[in-house]
Design an enzyme around this catalytic site. Sequence first.
Site, mmCIF file in Angstrom:
data_model
loop_
_atom_site.group_PDB
_atom_site.id
_atom_site.type_symbol
_atom_site.label_atom_id
_atom_site.label_comp_id
_atom_site.label_asym_id
_atom_site.label_seq_id
_atom_site.Cartn_x
_atom_site.Cartn_y
_atom_site.Cartn_z
ATOM 1 N N THR A 43 0.833 -1.207 0.000
ATOM 2 C CA THR A 43 0.000 0.000 0.000
ATOM 3 C C THR A 43 0.865 1.252 0.000
ATOM 4 O OG1 THR A 43 -1.741 -1.148 1.193
ATOM 5 C CG2 THR A 43 -1.755 1.248 1.326
ATOM 6 N N CYS A 44 1.884 1.281 0.855
ATOM 7 C CA CYS A 44 2.709 2.482 1.028
ATOM 8 C C CYS A 44 3.256 2.966 -0.312
ATOM 9 C CB CYS A 44 3.842 2.169 1.996
ATOM 10 S SG CYS A 44 5.119 3.428 2.018
ATOM 11 N N GLY A 188 -7.353 12.149 5.386
ATOM 12 C CA GLY A 188 -8.304 13.200 5.023
ATOM 13 C C GLY A 188 -7.604 14.538 4.840
ATOM 14 N N GLY A 273 -10.222 5.577 8.763
ATOM 15 C CA GLY A 273 -9.353 4.575 9.372
ATOM 16 C C GLY A 273 -9.167 3.366 8.465
ATOM 17 N N ALA A 322 4.326 3.063 8.081
ATOM 18 C CA ALA A 322 5.296 2.284 7.307
ATOM 19 C C ALA A 322 6.589 2.061 8.102
ATOM 20 C CB ALA A 322 5.610 3.010 6.005
ATOM 21 N N HIS A 446 23.507 27.720 12.134
ATOM 22 C CA HIS A 446 22.729 28.950 11.989
ATOM 23 C C HIS A 446 22.914 29.506 10.580
ATOM 24 C CE1 HIS A 446 20.801 32.722 12.998
ATOM 25 N NE2 HIS A 446 21.814 33.369 12.439
#
Length: 467
Positions: A43-44, A188, A273, A322, A446
Amino acid sequence: MSATEFDLVVIGSGPGGYICAIRAAQLGLKTACIEFEAALGGTCLNVGCIPSKALLQSSEYFHHTNHDLEKHGVVTKGVSLDLSTMMKRKEKIVGDMNKGIEGLFKKNKITWLKGRGSFVKAGEIKITGPDGTETKITTKNTVIATGSKPIEIPPAKYDRKLVVSSTGALKFEEVPKHLIVIGGGVIGLEMGSVWLRLGAKVTVIEAMDKILSGMDGELAKTMQKLLEKQGMEFHINTKLVETVVGKKEVKAICEKNGEKIEIKGDKMLVAVGRKANTEGLNADAIGLKLEKNGKVAVDKHYNTNVPGVYAIGDVIAGPMLAHKAEEEGVAVAEILANLPGHVNYDAIPGVVYTWPEVASVGLTEEQCKELGLSVKIGKFPFIANARAKAFGNTDGFAKVIADARTDKILGAHIIGPNASELIAEMAVAIEFGASAEDIARSCHAHPTLSEAVKEAALGVDKRMLNI
Ligand code: NAI
């Protein structure tokens, strides 16, 4: 060992599964990975983290070019959207990375068993190929890494045209006029942000009293305000009760504070979910124990109740992330090679790739309160950070929570530019058991955004320098 006998078979090639296979192969185990999709990565890679981040980046460029560059003295005219090129770029990134994992499998001599894996018995697995052919293999150990899939709720059945899951929202062919998003969680807000930046009106319906409910409350509140400033609309404490799907229009009927409200749009994304993927494993054949919520029950070493069968990632308890799955994959491979595999669940960062980004690691302020911990908190706003000024991105803050007595860092929460990268320092700090003073006394270059984190660490001892 014959070609159908393995030391380890991993079911699923997502970040948990493929990383587990690589680590096991590195440690000398004869390893195979079963994957039925045409491409590796789960899925990832295919329909989750990677394509969504590609679209988030592209849509961010589009939005910044249209709205922010002028402030930098960069004048652009006639900026327009070529959605098809944006989508092709996303697909190319996914395709390149699919090939990358295939290459890693070859390099590490991992066998990709193409098809759907199901248990015949512990140590014996049947693989049903795309053409229906069945082969059986035997293995000393099996790791279930089958991941998760979107939850479908009765009031919003996916029709995959107007009402879609995250997978559908990654491939709209046109920018929706009005996208209704059900669920103010990670998916979402990320996918809502993509389409908002590309010109859609976006309305988020959230059942709870706040968005990003698991995150630090201060972060979630700030996130909502910043997204509202960008034009995203929210209905909090609002529950979707019914969806009416027309030919080109979708109507969300919701309950808000006891009253009914109706919201009309042309697309609806349902992101409420995800649930564990255990279907098709023939788990009953081995008597695999599942939790009430459908996740595979494991002990702290990822053992299921069946000897030689382990589980990791979204399919077991814990955050569906993941990188959490990857760490578990490495840990279980090391355990199988008689090494002390271990995951520190106190140091797993979580990121939401909105603009600005939100990133967290460790305990939230609310969790510290619940646990009765006495804490000191330092908070530094990006408006007082020189690099953020130069970027022109000064929204947000970095917040460090430390134990009031020992000064040990318990959590860090950042909302602001590049928060996803800044959080790594604090994950390492927690892993090393660092105190806020350790971070405060470490030299940070910096001008960099990371100075905001250092200042927040100084703030724990009420001695910030630049505010
Ligand atoms: P989520 O659990 O993050 O959010 C779902 C939201 O939907 C909750 O706030 C819930 O209160 C709300 N909800 C549930 N039913 C509802 C209803 N009927 N009406 C209105 N609101 C309702 O789930 P999401 O966003 O689907 O993500 C799934 C998983 O994927 C999460 O565990 C997340 O961690 C993971 N993920 C992580 C990403 C990242 O790390 N950047 C990106 C995408 C997903």
